[in-house]
Design a protein around this motif. Structure first.
Motif, PDB file in Angstrom:
ATOM      1  N   MET A  96      54.815  31.781  42.409  1.00  0.00           N
ATOM      2  CA  MET A  96      53.590  31.214  41.834  1.00  0.00           C
ATOM      3  C   MET A  96      53.415  31.891  40.474  1.00  0.00           C
ATOM      4  O   MET A  96      54.119  32.859  40.153  1.00  0.00           O
ATOM      5  CB  MET A  96      52.402  31.471  42.741  1.00  0.00           C
ATOM      6  N   SER A  97      52.489  31.377  39.673  1.00  0.00           N
ATOM      7  CA  SER A  97      52.318  32.016  38.368  1.00  0.00           C
ATOM      8  C   SER A  97      51.573  33.326  38.567  1.00  0.00           C
ATOM      9  O   SER A  97      50.812  33.464  39.523  1.00  0.00           O
ATOM     10  CB  SER A  97      51.533  31.102  37.435  1.00  0.00           C
ATOM     11  N   PRO A  98      51.756  34.297  37.703  1.00  0.00           N
ATOM     12  CA  PRO A  98      51.041  35.571  37.855  1.00  0.00           C
ATOM     13  C   PRO A  98      49.535  35.365  37.928  1.00  0.00           C
ATOM     14  O   PRO A  98      48.853  36.035  38.700  1.00  0.00           O
ATOM     15  CB  PRO A  98      51.433  36.339  36.585  1.00  0.00           C
ATOM     16  N   ASP A  99      49.026  34.418  37.147  1.00  0.00           N
ATOM     17  CA  ASP A  99      47.577  34.200  37.149  1.00  0.00           C
ATOM     18  C   ASP A  99      47.099  33.670  38.497  1.00  0.00           C
ATOM     19  O   ASP A  99      46.045  34.051  38.995  1.00  0.00           O
ATOM     20  CB  ASP A  99      47.189  33.244  36.027  1.00  0.00           C
ATOM     21  N   GLU A 100      47.921  32.801  39.081  1.00  0.00           N
ATOM     22  CA  GLU A 100      47.584  32.262  40.398  1.00  0.00           C
ATOM     23  C   GLU A 100      47.529  33.397  41.422  1.00  0.00           C
ATOM     24  O   GLU A 100      46.600  33.484  42.229  1.00  0.00           O
ATOM     25  CB  GLU A 100      48.670  31.263  40.784  1.00  0.00           C
ATOM     26  N   ALA A 101      48.506  34.282  41.353  1.00  0.00           N
ATOM     27  CA  ALA A 101      48.548  35.399  42.296  1.00  0.00           C
ATOM     28  C   ALA A 101      47.345  36.302  42.103  1.00  0.00           C
ATOM     29  O   ALA A 101      46.736  36.774  43.067  1.00  0.00           O
ATOM     30  CB  ALA A 101      49.838  36.192  42.116  1.00  0.00           C
ATOM     31  N   LEU A 102      46.993  36.552  40.852  1.00  0.00           N
ATOM     32  CA  LEU A 102      45.822  37.404  40.583  1.00  0.00           C
ATOM     33  C   LEU A 102      44.547  36.733  41.078  1.00  0.00           C
ATOM     34  O   LEU A 102      43.633  37.394  41.582  1.00  0.00           O
ATOM     35  CB  LEU A 102      45.723  37.706  39.080  1.00  0.00           C
ATOM     36  N   ALA A 103      44.489  35.406  40.963  1.00  0.00           N
ATOM     37  CA  ALA A 103      43.304  34.679  41.435  1.00  0.00           C
ATOM     38  C   ALA A 103      43.166  34.848  42.947  1.00  0.00           C
ATOM     39  O   ALA A 103      42.057  34.985  43.470  1.00  0.00           O
ATOM     40  CB  ALA A 103      43.416  33.198  41.059  1.00  0.00           C
ATOM     41  N   MET A 104      44.289  34.845  43.645  1.00  0.00           N
ATOM     42  CA  MET A 104      44.236  34.981  45.099  1.00  0.00           C
ATOM     43  C   MET A 104      43.632  36.312  45.529  1.00  0.00           C
ATOM     44  O   MET A 104      43.094  36.431  46.631  1.00  0.00           O
ATOM     45  CB  MET A 104      45.632  34.844  45.701  1.00  0.00           C
ATOM     46  N   VAL A 105      43.778  37.350  44.692  1.00  0.00           N
ATOM     47  CA  VAL A 105      43.183  38.635  45.054  1.00  0.00           C
ATOM     48  C   VAL A 105      41.901  38.884  44.260  1.00  0.00           C
ATOM     49  O   VAL A 105      41.407  40.009  44.181  1.00  0.00           O
ATOM     50  CB  VAL A 105      44.171  39.808  44.847  1.00  0.00           C
ATOM     51  N   ASN A 106      41.398  37.774  43.656  1.00  0.00           N
ATOM     52  CA  ASN A 106      40.126  37.835  42.917  1.00  0.00           C
ATOM     53  C   ASN A 106      40.127  38.820  41.748  1.00  0.00           C
ATOM     54  O   ASN A 106      39.153  39.530  41.535  1.00  0.00           O
ATOM     55  CB  ASN A 106      38.985  38.203  43.862  1.00  0.00           C
ATOM     56  N   LEU A 107      41.229  38.875  41.025  1.00  0.00           N
ATOM     57  CA  LEU A 107      41.262  39.823  39.911  1.00  0.00           C
ATOM     58  C   LEU A 107      41.689  39.180  38.599  1.00  0.00           C
ATOM     59  O   LEU A 107      42.245  39.820  37.725  1.00  0.00           O
ATOM     60  CB  LEU A 107      42.212  40.980  40.237  1.00  0.00           C
ATOM     61  N   SER A 108      41.380  37.876  38.487  1.00  0.00           N
ATOM     62  CA  SER A 108      41.778  37.168  37.266  1.00  0.00           C
ATOM     63  C   SER A 108      41.231  37.841  36.021  1.00  0.00           C
ATOM     64  O   SER A 108      41.874  37.876  34.976  1.00  0.00           O
ATOM     65  CB  SER A 108      41.276  35.723  37.314  1.00  0.00           C
ATOM     66  N   ASP A 109      40.018  38.407  36.154  1.00  0.00           N
ATOM     67  CA  ASP A 109      39.389  39.009  34.968  1.00  0.00           C
ATOM     68  C   ASP A 109      39.987  40.360  34.597  1.00  0.00           C
ATOM     69  O   ASP A 109      39.626  40.941  33.596  1.00  0.00           O
ATOM     70  CB  ASP A 109      37.888  39.155  35.213  1.00  0.00           C
ATOM     71  N   ARG A 110      40.900  40.858  35.422  1.00  0.00           N
ATOM     72  CA  ARG A 110      41.501  42.161  35.120  1.00  0.00           C
ATOM     73  C   ARG A 110      42.946  42.029  34.616  1.00  0.00           C
ATOM     74  O   ARG A 110      43.665  43.020  34.507  1.00  0.00           O
ATOM     75  CB  ARG A 110      41.526  43.041  36.378  1.00  0.00           C
ATOM     76  N   SER A 156      40.333  50.568  39.206  1.00  0.00           N
ATOM     77  CA  SER A 156      39.997  51.427  40.350  1.00  0.00           C
ATOM     78  C   SER A 156      41.117  51.355  41.373  1.00  0.00           C
ATOM     79  O   SER A 156      41.990  50.489  41.303  1.00  0.00           O
ATOM     80  CB  SER A 156      38.698  50.930  40.992  1.00  0.00           C
ATOM     81  N   GLY A 157      41.085  52.262  42.353  1.00  0.00           N
ATOM     82  CA  GLY A 157      42.128  52.293  43.380  1.00  0.00           C
ATOM     83  C   GLY A 157      42.232  50.962  44.116  1.00  0.00           C
ATOM     84  O   GLY A 157      43.318  50.431  44.338  1.00  0.00           O
ATOM     85  N   GLY A 158      41.053  50.402  44.515  1.00  0.00           N
ATOM     86  CA  GLY A 158      41.067  49.135  45.246  1.00  0.00           C
ATOM     87  C   GLY A 158      41.659  48.031  44.397  1.00  0.00           C
ATOM     88  O   GLY A 158      42.437  47.200  44.875  1.00  0.00           O
ATOM     89  N   GLU A 159      41.290  48.043  43.121  1.00  0.00           N
ATOM     90  CA  GLU A 159      41.815  47.002  42.225  1.00  0.00           C
ATOM     91  C   GLU A 159      43.325  47.145  42.071  1.00  0.00           C
ATOM     92  O   GLU A 159      44.061  46.167  42.093  1.00  0.00           O
ATOM     93  CB  GLU A 159      41.124  47.100  40.864  1.00  0.00           C
ATOM     94  N   GLN A 160      43.740  48.395  41.946  1.00  0.00           N
ATOM     95  CA  GLN A 160      45.185  48.615  41.810  1.00  0.00           C
ATOM     96  C   GLN A 160      45.912  48.106  43.045  1.00  0.00           C
ATOM     97  O   GLN A 160      46.972  47.474  42.945  1.00  0.00           O
ATOM     98  CB  GLN A 160      45.480  50.106  41.623  1.00  0.00           C
ATOM     99  N   GLN A 161      45.334  48.364  44.235  1.00  0.00           N
ATOM    100  CA  GLN A 161      46.014  47.932  45.451  1.00  0.00           C
ATOM    101  C   GLN A 161      46.046  46.402  45.521  1.00  0.00           C
ATOM    102  O   GLN A 161      47.023  45.828  45.971  1.00  0.00           O
ATOM    103  CB  GLN A 161      45.319  48.530  46.682  1.00  0.00           C
ATOM    104  N   ARG A 162      44.984  45.753  45.044  1.00  0.00           N
ATOM    105  CA  ARG A 162      44.982  44.283  45.085  1.00  0.00           C
ATOM    106  C   ARG A 162      45.996  43.713  44.085  1.00  0.00           C
ATOM    107  O   ARG A 162      46.627  42.696  44.340  1.00  0.00           O
ATOM    108  CB  ARG A 162      43.575  43.742  44.831  1.00  0.00           C
ATOM    109  N   ILE A 163      46.151  44.406  42.963  1.00  0.00           N
ATOM    110  CA  ILE A 163      47.203  43.978  42.018  1.00  0.00           C
ATOM    111  C   ILE A 163      48.563  44.112  42.713  1.00  0.00           C
ATOM    112  O   ILE A 163      49.426  43.240  42.623  1.00  0.00           O
ATOM    113  CB  ILE A 163      47.212  44.856  40.738  1.00  0.00           C
ATOM    114  N   ALA A 164      48.720  45.215  43.454  1.00  0.00           N
ATOM    115  CA  ALA A 164      49.982  45.429  44.161  1.00  0.00           C
ATOM    116  C   ALA A 164      50.212  44.315  45.175  1.00  0.00           C
ATOM    117  O   ALA A 164      51.341  43.844  45.358  1.00  0.00           O
ATOM    118  CB  ALA A 164      49.975  46.783  44.852  1.00  0.00           C
TER     119      ALA A 164
END
Lengths: 787, 235
Positions: B119-133, B142-150
């Motif tokens: 999927m596109s990176p943006d799509e993947a980020l949207a799935m973890v609710n971090l499009s704005d990051r 933050s740690g939680g954000e980093q883990q969601r990026i992971a």
């Protein structure tokens, strides 16, 4: 052993490869200091010991024929301690098994006593007995080249008569440490010899009863050499004195001086490079090591170790590495020093060589190197030690990066993420990147500086042997003869063209400066000698006036149009004023040119010549040689081919040895810098790289991240290295510039390319060694640890 | 239930030899099914991570068999294992393991660049609710954000399985729940099989099945017919 010292041992064991790489760079620093300064001292001390023990003259002078009764007047000049009056004459030698004639200088030794000045050192046999006309002692180099031992004999044409001479001894002289024949560019031991005969015999042979034609004297400490030479000139003027000269103008001494200057220059340039690189490497490695041990530092301080104790612990690590480097460096330096000394042995002949293992030199070399290492360590140690224990025990704040190469921007779309990773990482630590690049570039610099000599010499060879000197051979005559003599030369077997010249020794004076300068007059239609102007274009000798080498013009601040005072040293020191009409390019000596006609006009002896350039038919060479050996008026014949071959041989050997050394040094620097930098990166980025492996990147892809960084550094280092190499080469050219010779500043693109090739190969090999570690990553372990 | 994705038989892993021999896994039999969410519980050293590493192609078993989609994983060489990880497995670790020199989007793109049908990176980020990051660097998250990026990075290549080793281990409850929600969404929406190692007993309630590990063996297994939403997990 104390616990902290045990940790030191473990640390060293763990980073042994990096420590060794640094130690090797330090060793180069130590070795080059010992090599350059050690050789300098060795040569210098050997020279002064030889000079002193064998009473090398401080002032030299020659005349046409002066009465021995002048001795007292000369000895009473203020500051003179001893005078030796002698006969010194060029001779042509006929050596068995050698087709071409060799040239030699016959020097008289006093009868029934030791020489007071320029005493010879007897290596084998004895000195000729007084009054024995057949006995000679020859210079050891000449004897060795012909495998002569006492008892052997050869023939010489002395004052027009052929005589058989028997060798009774081989000797060395402070006057001929660097024994170079007239007109030669490098010593040719086979074709040039010096031999000593009893004074009474030589006087008789040259019709010089009660007279001398050469003298040398020693002086008291603090003697005014200027006044002595002035006084001598005055005394000798009526007897054809050709100007007294001090040691600085004595050929052998001047060459030795040159060599000493070069060694000094080497000591100033090369070791600092290694000191800088090792300081930087120590800093890089230690910073990383301490960063990894941050918590341990915090812990040590928390349990009560003082800042000083912790700092000293890490300093000891550096000193331990330095110690290894020192030991390797001292051994290598000694070994190289002996090698260089042996190389000197081929050019400079001393009866003994002082290669002293001076403690102060070792202390200097190791002290300076250790200091550089500790200086490199200082910042890393200080910055960690001053952290409060609580902070030190926390992991360092995460690294901040800047968003360069944002791929949302179109122009960066084609850059891969891995390249972005590498580039951002490099830019994150710009100083470290710069220093790593600079370190690597210094290898390129070293190589360019060493290898460019080949280009220079090639250019010089082309300039001298193919563009300027175009004759097959040049002959010199025993004295100036009427120009008609050229027809006799033309009549020699195989001679196809003869171009006469006239050479005379003068002293140029302009403003405050004066220089001893030979002037050569050549005919206007000269083809066998081609004078080149500073733009390397052939020019004709002017109808009147002088063409002077650009180097001489600079020294005397002469410009075309200026009048220069010329003292004719071989013509009663008559002073004439001659205009400078042009500058010529020249790499050897300070010879200035005039047209044969105008020089002869200046000398007021009618149309005369004392030498000629000739073109010959190679097939008649043996006949020609045979004939020349029978011709009393010819004192030497020099074949251009032979000179060229000898020149190439000597220079090549010399440069090849030095280049090999420099290549080794450059490879060590490259390895030290690239290997360490790769190891540091690997340590800093182990998690990143392991992560990539986990995501399914292949080993090759993962390595490429690391190799891209090293690649960028290595590539950036090239132009920087070329630039620095160019500067260094220029400094070398300027440093070598002397009255004896200059080397042209020429660097070919191949030299830059070869330097880069060596460094790139060394970098690739270093990187591949580190790459193997990526292949052996324990992925699970790396990932489970917290940064 | 559905088609099995991993079939594990008699899996044994021994570290060291002789006196220092450690049996990390001692004959584990286990099957994971397509689309299920499994939680692995047990004390430290019970063999959970070792199992996950072998199943994920990071480590080799001493004996026993692992079939992935019917193909034997234990027979693959280094190169084939790399390929297996690249194409089929997504990993999430306790310490995120993001690349510090790449932004969030670039971290995800790093994986999508080498995948076949990502999927596109943006799509993947949207799935973890971090499009704005997307343009932030790890150090700015933050740690939680980093883990969601992971997690976004792990799922962006649409892997068949997602292996998570203590994904919430370094997080507080609030951010831990956000991470679990991301995992749960992915499991639900993409049908990705997820295996989650945790020390947190509460988390078992979001799983379809829970495996209890002890001394290198599976001691017990529970089927959870009614997994709850991560937001309801009592931490």
């Amino acid at each position: 052993m104390r616990a902290l010292d045990k940790k030191l041992v473990y640390d060293l064991r763990r980073i042994w490869a990096q420590a060794l790489a640094i130690a090797l760079v330090m060793a180069c620093g130590v070795a080059t200091i010992i090599l350059s300064i050690g050789s300098y001292r060795s040569l210098e001390e050997t020279r002064s010991a030889f000079y002193e023990r064998y009473r090398f003259g401080s002032v030299f002078a020659s005349a046409v024929r002066a009465p021995l009764t002048l001795k007292e007047r000369i000895a009473s000049l203020p500051g003179v301690s001893a005078v030796e009056l002698r006969i010194m004459q060029p001779v042509l030698l006929d050596v068995p098994l050698m087709v071409e004639p060799a040239t030699g200088i016959a020097v008289s030794i006093p009868d029934h006593r030791e020489a007071l000045v320029n005493k010879v050192y007897i290596r084998q046999g004895r000195l000729p007995e007084s009054g024995r006309p057949d006995e000679v002692a020859v210079l050891e180099t000449f004897a060795d080249a012909h495998r002569f031992t006492p008892g052997d004999s050869f023939e010489a044409i002395i004052n027009g008569k052929k005589r058989k001479l028997t060798i009774v001894g081989t000797v060395l002289s402070p006057e001929f440490v660097y024994a170079i024949g007239p007109g030669d560019m490098v010593p040719d031991q086979k074709r040039f010899g010096v031999f000593y005969m009893s004074a009474s015999v030589l006087r008789a042979l040259y019709d010089m009863e009660g007279a001398f034609d050469d003298l040398s004297l020693t002086t008291l400490r603090n003697a005014d050499l200027g006044r002595i030479t002035e006084g001598l000139d005055k005394i000798l003027k009526p007897y054809g004195g050709s100007g007294a000269r001090s040691r600085e103008d004595q050929l052998s001494h001047a060459f030795l001086d040159n060599e000493l200057t070069e060694l000094k220059a080497m000591a100033m340039i090369i070791p600092p490079i290694f000191l800088f690189v090792s300081a930087f490497l120590v800093n890089m490695i230690l910073s990383r090591l301490i960063e990894l041990e941050r918590e341990q530092v915090g812990l040590l301080k928390a349990i009560g170790y003082s800042d000083v104790a912790v700092g000293w612990h890490y300093t000891k690590l550096v000193l331990a590495i330095g110690l290894v480097g020192m030991v390797i460096g001292v051994i290598a330096g000694q070994w190289l020093g002996l090698g260089l000394t042996r190389l000197y042995g081929r050019f400079f002949t001393f009866p003994f060589l002082i290669f002293r293992h001076s403690v102060d030199l070792f202390l200097l070399a190791t002290g300076v190197t250790m200091l550089a290492a500790v200086a490199g360590a200082a910042r890393a140690v200080y910055s960690t030690v001053r952290l409060p224990p609580a902070v030190a025990m926390q992991p360092p704040a995460p690294t901040q990066y800047r968003s360069l190469f944002d791929r949302s921007k179109r122009r960066f779309q084609r850059i891969s993420r891995r390249t972005i990773m590498s580039t951002r990482h490099l830019l994150r630590w710009p100083l470290r990147t710069f220093l790593t690049t600079l370190g690597t570039s210094l290898s390129v610099t070293l190589l360019v500086t060493a290898v460019f000599a080949f280009d220079s010499i090639d250019y010089m060879i082309d300039n001298i042997f193919f563009r300027t000197e175009r004759q097959d051979a040049s002959v010199s005559l025993v004295k100036a003869l009427p120009l008609d003599a050229q027809y006799s030369l033309r009549g020699l077997p195989g001679v196809k063209r003869v171009e006469p010249f006239r050479a005379t020794l003068t002293k140029f004076r302009h403003g405050e400066t004066e220089k001893r300068v030979p002037i050569v007059g050549i005919s206007n239609d000269s083809r066998l000698l081609q004078i080149l102007d500073v733009e390397q274009n052939p020019v004709k000798p002017p109808n009147s006036g002088l063409m002077v080498p650009d180097m001489l013009a600079r020294q005397l601040k002469l410009r075309p149009g200026d009048q220069v005072q010329v003292e004719l040293l071989e013509h009663n020191n008559r002073v004439v004023s001659v205009p400078v009409v042009g500058l010529v390019s020249s790499y050897v000596g300070l010879t200035s040119y005039m047209s044969l006609k105008s020089l002869n006009r200046l000398l007021r002896e009618g149309d005369r010549m004392n030498g000629a350039r000739i073109r010959i038919d190679a097939s008649s060479l043996p006949d020609l040689y045979q004939e020349v050996k029978q011709t009393p008026v010819i004192t030497s014949i020099a074949l251009l081919d032979v000179s060229l071959q000898k020149f190439r041989e000597t220079i090549r050997e010399n440069i090849t040895t030095m280049t090999t050394l420099y290549v080794v040094l450059a490879v060590i620097i490259t390895f030290g810098v690239i290997y360490n930098s790769a190891r540091i990166q690997l340590s800093e980025r182990a998690r990143e790289l392991a992560s990539l492996r986990v995501f399914g990147f292949t080993r090759g892809e993962v390595s490429s991240v690391l190799l891209t960084e090293l690649g960028i550094i290595t590539l950036l280092a090239q132009p920087l290295g070329w630039l620095l190499g160019y500067l260094f080469a220029w400094m070398v050219v300027k440093g070598f510039e002397s009255d004896l010779y200059r080397i042209p500043f020429v660097i070919s693109s191949e030299t830059f390319a070869n330097a880069s090739l060596v460094v790139i190969v060394a970098a690739v090999v270093s990187a591949l060694i580190v790459r193997r570690r990526i292949d052996r990553f324990d992925l699970v372990r790396v990932l489970k640890t917290r940064e | 239930m559905q088609k099995p994705i991993f079939e594990i038989n008699g899996l044994t892993k021994i570290y060291g030899s002789g006196e220092v021999e450690v049996r990390a896994l001692n004959g584990v039999d286990m099957t994971l099914y397509e689309g299920e969410m499994a939680v692995l519980l047990g004390p430290s050293g019970s063999g959970k991570s070792t199992l996950l590493n072998i199943v994920g192609g990071l480590d080799q078993a001493t004996s026993g068999k692992v079939l992935f989609d019917g193909r034997p994983l234990t027979a693959l060489n280094e190169r084939e294992l790399t390929r297996y990880r690249r194409e089929h497995v997504g990993f999430v670790f306790q310490f995120y393991n993001l690349i510090p020199s790449l932004t969030a989007r670039e971290n995800v793109a790093l994986v999508t660049e080498i995948s076949r049908a990502p999927m596109s990176p943006d799509e993947a980020l949207a799935m973890v609710n971090l499009s704005d990051r997307a343009t932030h660097f790890p150090a700015q998250l933050s740690g939680g954000e980093q883990q969601r990026i992971a997690i976004a990075r792990a799922i962006a290549k649409r892997p068949e399985v997602l292996l998570c080793d203590e994904p919430t281990g370094a997080l507080d409850s609030k951010t831990g729940i956000l991470v679990l929600e991301a995992l749960s969404t992915i499991n639900r929406e993409l049908g990705t099989t997820a295996a989650i190692i945790t020390h947190n007993v509460g988390i078992r309630e979001i799983a379809n099945r829970v495996f209890y590990f002890k001394d290198g063996k599976i001691e017990d297994m529970q089927v959870n017919d009614h997994p709850i939403s991560p937001s309801k997990v009592s931490w």
